[in-house]
Design an enzyme around this catalytic site. Structure first.
Site, PDB file in Angstrom:
ATOM      1  N   THR A  87       0.713  -1.232  -0.057  1.00  0.00           N
ATOM      2  CA  THR A  87       0.076   0.117  -0.100  1.00  0.00           C
ATOM      3  C   THR A  87       0.794   1.164   0.016  1.00  0.00           C
ATOM      4  O   THR A  87       1.864   1.028   0.636  1.00  0.00           O
ATOM      5  CB  THR A  87      -0.729   0.012   1.389  1.00  0.00           C
TER       6      THR A  87
ATOM      7  N   GLU B 291       0.243   3.576   2.045  1.00  0.00           N
ATOM      8  CA  GLU B 291       0.402   3.881   3.326  1.00  0.00           C
ATOM      9  C   GLU B 291       1.909   3.667   3.965  1.00  0.00           C
ATOM     10  O   GLU B 291       2.117   3.976   4.901  1.00  0.00           O
ATOM     11  CB  GLU B 291      -0.737   2.925   4.279  1.00  0.00           C
TER      12      GLU B 291
ATOM     13  N   TYR C 281      -1.452   0.178  10.918  1.00  0.00           N
ATOM     14  CA  TYR C 281      -1.863  -0.536   9.577  1.00  0.00           C
ATOM     15  C   TYR C 281      -0.905  -0.196   8.585  1.00  0.00           C
ATOM     16  O   TYR C 281      -0.102  -1.469   8.106  1.00  0.00           O
ATOM     17  CB  TYR C 281      -3.071   0.293   9.050  1.00  0.00           C
TER      18      TYR C 281
ATOM     19  N   LYS D 126       1.569  -3.539   7.290  1.00  0.00           N
ATOM     20  CA  LYS D 126       1.927  -3.634   5.745  1.00  0.00           C
ATOM     21  C   LYS D 126       3.347  -3.724   5.229  1.00  0.00           C
ATOM     22  O   LYS D 126       3.763  -4.338   4.543  1.00  0.00           O
ATOM     23  CB  LYS D 126       1.248  -2.619   4.687  1.00  0.00           C
TER      24      LYS D 126
HETATM   25  P1  NAP Z   1     -11.386  -4.357   2.081  1.00  0.00           P
HETATM   26  O1  NAP Z   1     -12.670  -4.181   1.291  1.00  0.00           O
HETATM   27  O2  NAP Z   1     -11.501  -3.942   3.495  1.00  0.00           O
HETATM   28  O3  NAP Z   1     -11.501  -6.033   2.195  1.00  0.00           O
HETATM   29  C1  NAP Z   1     -10.667  -6.500   2.885  1.00  0.00           C
HETATM   30  C2  NAP Z   1     -11.131  -8.106   2.733  1.00  0.00           C
HETATM   31  O4  NAP Z   1     -10.136  -9.043   3.868  1.00  0.00           O
HETATM   32  C3  NAP Z   1     -12.410  -8.476   3.274  1.00  0.00           C
HETATM   33  O5  NAP Z   1     -12.888  -9.717   2.246  1.00  0.00           O
HETATM   34  C4  NAP Z   1     -12.364  -9.151   4.699  1.00  0.00           C
HETATM   35  O6  NAP Z   1     -13.219 -10.109   4.921  1.00  0.00           O
HETATM   36  C5  NAP Z   1     -11.061  -9.931   4.415  1.00  0.00           C
HETATM   37  N1  NAP Z   1     -10.422 -10.178   5.805  1.00  0.00           N
HETATM   38  C6  NAP Z   1     -10.173  -9.402   6.846  1.00  0.00           C
HETATM   39  N2  NAP Z   1      -9.590 -10.142   7.711  1.00  0.00           N
HETATM   40  C7  NAP Z   1      -9.759 -11.199   7.500  1.00  0.00           C
HETATM   41  C8  NAP Z   1      -9.322 -12.578   8.059  1.00  0.00           C
HETATM   42  N3  NAP Z   1      -8.805 -12.494   9.421  1.00  0.00           N
HETATM   43  N4  NAP Z   1      -9.626 -13.646   7.658  1.00  0.00           N
HETATM   44  C9  NAP Z   1     -10.055 -13.807   6.132  1.00  0.00           C
HETATM   45  N5  NAP Z   1     -10.302 -12.702   5.653  1.00  0.00           N
HETATM   46  C10 NAP Z   1     -10.296 -11.481   6.369  1.00  0.00           C
HETATM   47  O7  NAP Z   1     -10.344  -4.109   1.421  1.00  0.00           O
HETATM   48  P2  NAP Z   1      -9.939  -3.565  -0.063  1.00  0.00           P
HETATM   49  O8  NAP Z   1     -10.099  -2.163  -0.238  1.00  0.00           O
HETATM   50  O9  NAP Z   1     -10.678  -4.636  -1.207  1.00  0.00           O
HETATM   51  O10 NAP Z   1      -8.434  -4.011  -0.179  1.00  0.00           O
HETATM   52  C11 NAP Z   1      -7.724  -5.185  -0.399  1.00  0.00           C
HETATM   53  C12 NAP Z   1      -6.554  -5.323   0.193  1.00  0.00           C
HETATM   54  O11 NAP Z   1      -5.576  -4.221  -0.538  1.00  0.00           O
HETATM   55  C13 NAP Z   1      -6.272  -4.989   1.463  1.00  0.00           C
HETATM   56  O12 NAP Z   1      -5.077  -5.906   1.857  1.00  0.00           O
HETATM   57  C14 NAP Z   1      -5.931  -3.715   1.707  1.00  0.00           C
HETATM   58  O13 NAP Z   1      -5.137  -3.429   2.792  1.00  0.00           O
HETATM   59  C15 NAP Z   1      -4.955  -3.221   0.365  1.00  0.00           C
HETATM   60  N6  NAP Z   1      -5.008  -1.990  -0.071  1.00  0.00           N
HETATM   61  C16 NAP Z   1      -6.098  -1.302  -0.291  1.00  0.00           C
HETATM   62  C17 NAP Z   1      -5.987  -0.218  -0.783  1.00  0.00           C
HETATM   63  C18 NAP Z   1      -7.319   0.673  -1.284  1.00  0.00           C
HETATM   64  O14 NAP Z   1      -7.223   1.888  -1.403  1.00  0.00           O
HETATM   65  N7  NAP Z   1      -8.424   0.025  -1.637  1.00  0.00           N
HETATM   66  C19 NAP Z   1      -5.000   0.560  -1.433  1.00  0.00           C
HETATM   67  C20 NAP Z   1      -3.703  -0.240  -0.985  1.00  0.00           C
HETATM   68  C21 NAP Z   1      -3.564  -1.484  -0.452  1.00  0.00           C
HETATM   69  P3  NAP Z   1     -14.989  -9.620   5.589  1.00  0.00           P
HETATM   70  O15 NAP Z   1     -15.697  -9.257   4.260  1.00  0.00           O
HETATM   71  O16 NAP Z   1     -15.283 -10.781   6.265  1.00  0.00           O
HETATM   72  O17 NAP Z   1     -14.858  -8.358   6.321  1.00  0.00           O
HETATM   73  O1  F7E Z   2      -8.913   8.316   4.584  1.00  0.00           O
HETATM   74  C1  F7E Z   2      -9.381  11.526   5.763  1.00  0.00           C
HETATM   75  C2  F7E Z   2      -8.309  10.641   6.469  1.00  0.00           C
HETATM   76  O2  F7E Z   2      -9.904   6.154   5.640  1.00  0.00           O
HETATM   77  C3  F7E Z   2      -8.391   9.042   3.617  1.00  0.00           C
HETATM   78  C4  F7E Z   2      -7.263   2.198   2.744  1.00  0.00           C
HETATM   79  O3  F7E Z   2      -7.814   1.500   1.653  1.00  0.00           O
HETATM   80  O4  F7E Z   2      -6.070   3.631   1.489  1.00  0.00           O
HETATM   81  C5  F7E Z   2      -7.174   3.634   2.552  1.00  0.00           C
HETATM   82  O5  F7E Z   2      -6.605   4.386   3.428  1.00  0.00           O
HETATM   83  C6  F7E Z   2      -8.131  10.324   4.195  1.00  0.00           C
HETATM   84  C7  F7E Z   2      -7.415  10.158   5.509  1.00  0.00           C
HETATM   85  O6  F7E Z   2      -8.484   5.894   3.885  1.00  0.00           O
HETATM   86  C8  F7E Z   2     -12.706  11.590   7.318  1.00  0.00           C
HETATM   87  O7  F7E Z   2      -7.887  11.252   7.807  1.00  0.00           O
HETATM   88  C9  F7E Z   2     -11.127  13.096   6.716  1.00  0.00           C
HETATM   89  O8  F7E Z   2      -6.440  11.497   5.451  1.00  0.00           O
HETATM   90  O9  F7E Z   2     -10.602   7.003   3.137  1.00  0.00           O
HETATM   91  P1  F7E Z   2      -9.671   6.776   4.270  1.00  0.00           P
HETATM   92  P2  F7E Z   2      -6.774   5.859   3.726  1.00  0.00           P
HETATM   93  O10 F7E Z   2      -6.495   6.126   5.311  1.00  0.00           O
HETATM   94  O11 F7E Z   2      -6.124   6.643   3.082  1.00  0.00           O
HETATM   95  C10 F7E Z   2      -4.730   3.111   1.394  1.00  0.00           C
HETATM   96  C11 F7E Z   2      -3.981   3.325   0.500  1.00  0.00           C
HETATM   97  C12 F7E Z   2      -4.898   1.647   2.118  1.00  0.00           C
HETATM   98  O12 F7E Z   2      -3.892   0.889   1.934  1.00  0.00           O
HETATM   99  C13 F7E Z   2      -5.877   1.366   3.272  1.00  0.00           C
HETATM  100  O13 F7E Z   2      -6.300   0.105   3.238  1.00  0.00           O
HETATM  101  O14 F7E Z   2      -9.289  10.906   4.244  1.00  0.00           O
HETATM  102  N1  F7E Z   2     -10.410  11.801   6.455  1.00  0.00           N
HETATM  103  N2  F7E Z   2     -12.338  12.705   7.529  1.00  0.00           N
HETATM  104  C14 F7E Z   2     -11.357  10.659   6.774  1.00  0.00           C
HETATM  105  N3  F7E Z   2     -11.424   9.334   6.627  1.00  0.00           N
HETATM  106  C15 F7E Z   2     -12.510   8.694   7.105  1.00  0.00           C
HETATM  107  N4  F7E Z   2     -12.438   7.355   7.066  1.00  0.00           N
HETATM  108  N5  F7E Z   2     -13.433   9.225   7.613  1.00  0.00           N
HETATM  109  C16 F7E Z   2     -13.565  10.749   7.596  1.00  0.00           C
HETATM  110  O15 F7E Z   2     -14.607  11.157   8.221  1.00  0.00           O
END
Ligand code: NAP
Ligand code: F7E
Length: 343
Positions: free
Chosen positions: A127, A129, A151, A155
């Site tokens: 990520t 992050e 988090y 990662k």
């Molecule tokens: P998400 O919607 O939160 O999905 C996470 C998945 O992991 C869900 O299917 C969840 O199951 C499963 N999971 C969590 N804990 C588990 C466990 N202990 N055993 C089995 N399954 C488990 O995340 P996403 O946005 O699709 O992201 C996919 C991956 O990419 C994640 O690893 C995330 O950290 C990473 N990532 C995401 C982003 C982004 O912007 N979306 C960016 C960079 C990296 P449940 O449905 O049961 O909760």
């Molecule tokens: O926050 C700000 C918050 O929770 C984005 C995950 O998929 O992307 C995601 O992580 C920004 C942050 O995503 C609210 O402080 C303001 O600066 O949507 P977010 P994230 O933290 O960027 C990375 C790449 C991953 O890997 C992660 O799995 O928005 N913010 N106000 C807020 N955020 C939330 N959630 N809620 C608010 O009310």
């Protein structure tokens, strides 16, 4: 027929990746943890024939016996390890749980591949992050890491475990360093979906106001459908490696809010500053957005902006969806959902 195993298949990316793999004629296997509703999460939005073609294995990635059994039985050509506790805000409140799932769970997958299926190609969902308090703008594969949350730290352990197993045992294990990617399937706690859901409800008169934390945070937001194509390309590459996937643009939370309201037919203007900042409907003067410090994080990632040059040149990957189109896709889908549920 190639076999693929997807962990985290019920999540946002799991949904789009499953659709892509089925289109490409893969035999798709997915790991789903048990829940009291027997829910398949986002997979329930697949059409019936697609859903019937997914082989579900019920279990948790922190259970190493289960993971060993599944991987040794299926021996998939490709494994996409997406499962994680993925919400940054929650990781501050539950760091131990986040480490257990994201570090131990990942080690279980990596080690099972080494022991029982060493020809499997493994994709790890790293990520942006990892860059956290950014040491360089824009961020690319060579930018030093500085995670800012439990988090991010978890990662980082996953990223280095992948690299270490790759170098130690000559295994095909790759890291996708993906910047934020969003969609209509995004979890409602993430800021983009929180905004589009609230704006849809406000525009239909069933919610008064949207409360947010840091409006100044900037992210490189892309569309999840484009990014799962990049994950697939990473595993088709001739060698295991680490790749940044990003749009190379950055936008603030405030800009996202403005656009979402605009697509719902409402123009807003900002007044005040800091925790007193408000967003008002230009026409009616009604307060539609407030700042609530409860949503601030103990440590913030202020700005992320990627550079995907390596993925473009080595994988031929490009993001297709622009920021404005992403916001439009999300708000239109939430407006449609809210309208349907109201009827
Ligand atoms: P998400 O919607 O939160 O999905 C996470 C998945 O992991 C869900 O299917 C969840 O199951 C499963 N999971 C969590 N804990 C588990 C466990 N202990 N055993 C089995 N399954 C488990 O995340 P996403 O946005 O699709 O992201 C996919 C991956 O990419 C994640 O690893 C995330 O950290 C990473 N990532 C995401 C982003 C982004 O912007 N979306 C960016 C960079 C990296 P449940 O449905 O049961 O909760
Ligand atoms: O926050 C700000 C918050 O929770 C984005 C995950 O998929 O992307 C995601 O992580 C920004 C942050 O995503 C609210 O402080 C303001 O600066 O949507 P977010 P994230 O933290 O960027 C990375 C790449 C991953 O890997 C992660 O799995 O928005 N913010 N106000 C807020 N955020 C939330 N959630 N809620 C608010 O009310």
């Amino acid at each position: 027929m190639k076999k693929a195993l997807v962990t985290g298949i019920t999540g946002q990316d799991g949904y789009f990746l499953t659709k892509l793999l089925l289109e490409k004629d893969y035999e798709v296997h997915g790991i789903v943890r048990r829940n009291s509703q027997n829910s398949l999460g986002n997979l329930e939005s697949l059409n019936e024939s697609d859903l019937q073609n997914v082989n579900i294995h019920w279990g948790d990635i922190t259970d190493n016996l289960f993971i060993d059994t599944v991987i040794s039985k299926i021996k998939p050509e490709e494994i996409y390890h997406l499962a994680a506790q993925s919400f940054v805000g929650f990781s501050f409140e539950n760091p131990k749980f986040t480490y257990d799932v994201n570090i131990s769970g990942t080690l279980n997958i990596i080690n099972a591949v080494k022991e029982y299926s060493s020809t499997s190609k493994l994709y790890f969902a790293a990520t942006s992050e990892l860059f956290g308090k950014v040491q360089e703008i824009p961020q690319k594969e060579t930018t030093p890491f500085y995670p800012r949350s439990p988090y991010g730290v978890s990662k980082l352990a996953g990223f280095w475990s992948i690299k270490n197993y790759r170098e130690s045992y000559d295994l095909f294990m790759s890291n996708g360093i993906l910047f934020n990617h969003e969609s209509e399937m995004r979890g409602p706690e993430f800021v983009t979906r929180k905004i589009t859901l609230a704006v849809a409800k406000i525009s239909k008169g069933i919610q008064d106001c949207l409360e947010l934390g840091n409006l100044d945070a900037k992210r490189d937001w892309g569309y999840a459908k484009d990014y799962v194509e990049g994950m697939w390309r990473i595993l088709q590459h001739d060698a295991a490696d680490d790749f940044v996937l990003s749009t190379n643009e950055t936008h603030s939370v405030r800009e996202f809010v403005e656009l979402a309201f605009k697509f719902a037919g409402i123009e807003i203007e900002w007044e005040g500053s800091g925790i007193n900042e408000i967003g008002k409907d230009v026409k009616t003067g009604k307060i539609l957005v407030k700042v609530n410090p409860a949503f601030f994080r103990p440590a913030e990632v202020d700005i992320l902006i990627g550079d995907h040059t390596k993925a473009s040149s080595k994988l031929g990957w490009e993001p297709k969806t622009k920021f404005e189109d992403l916001v439009k896709i999300m708000i239109e889908k939430d407006l449609e959902r809210i309208t349907r549920n109201n009827m």
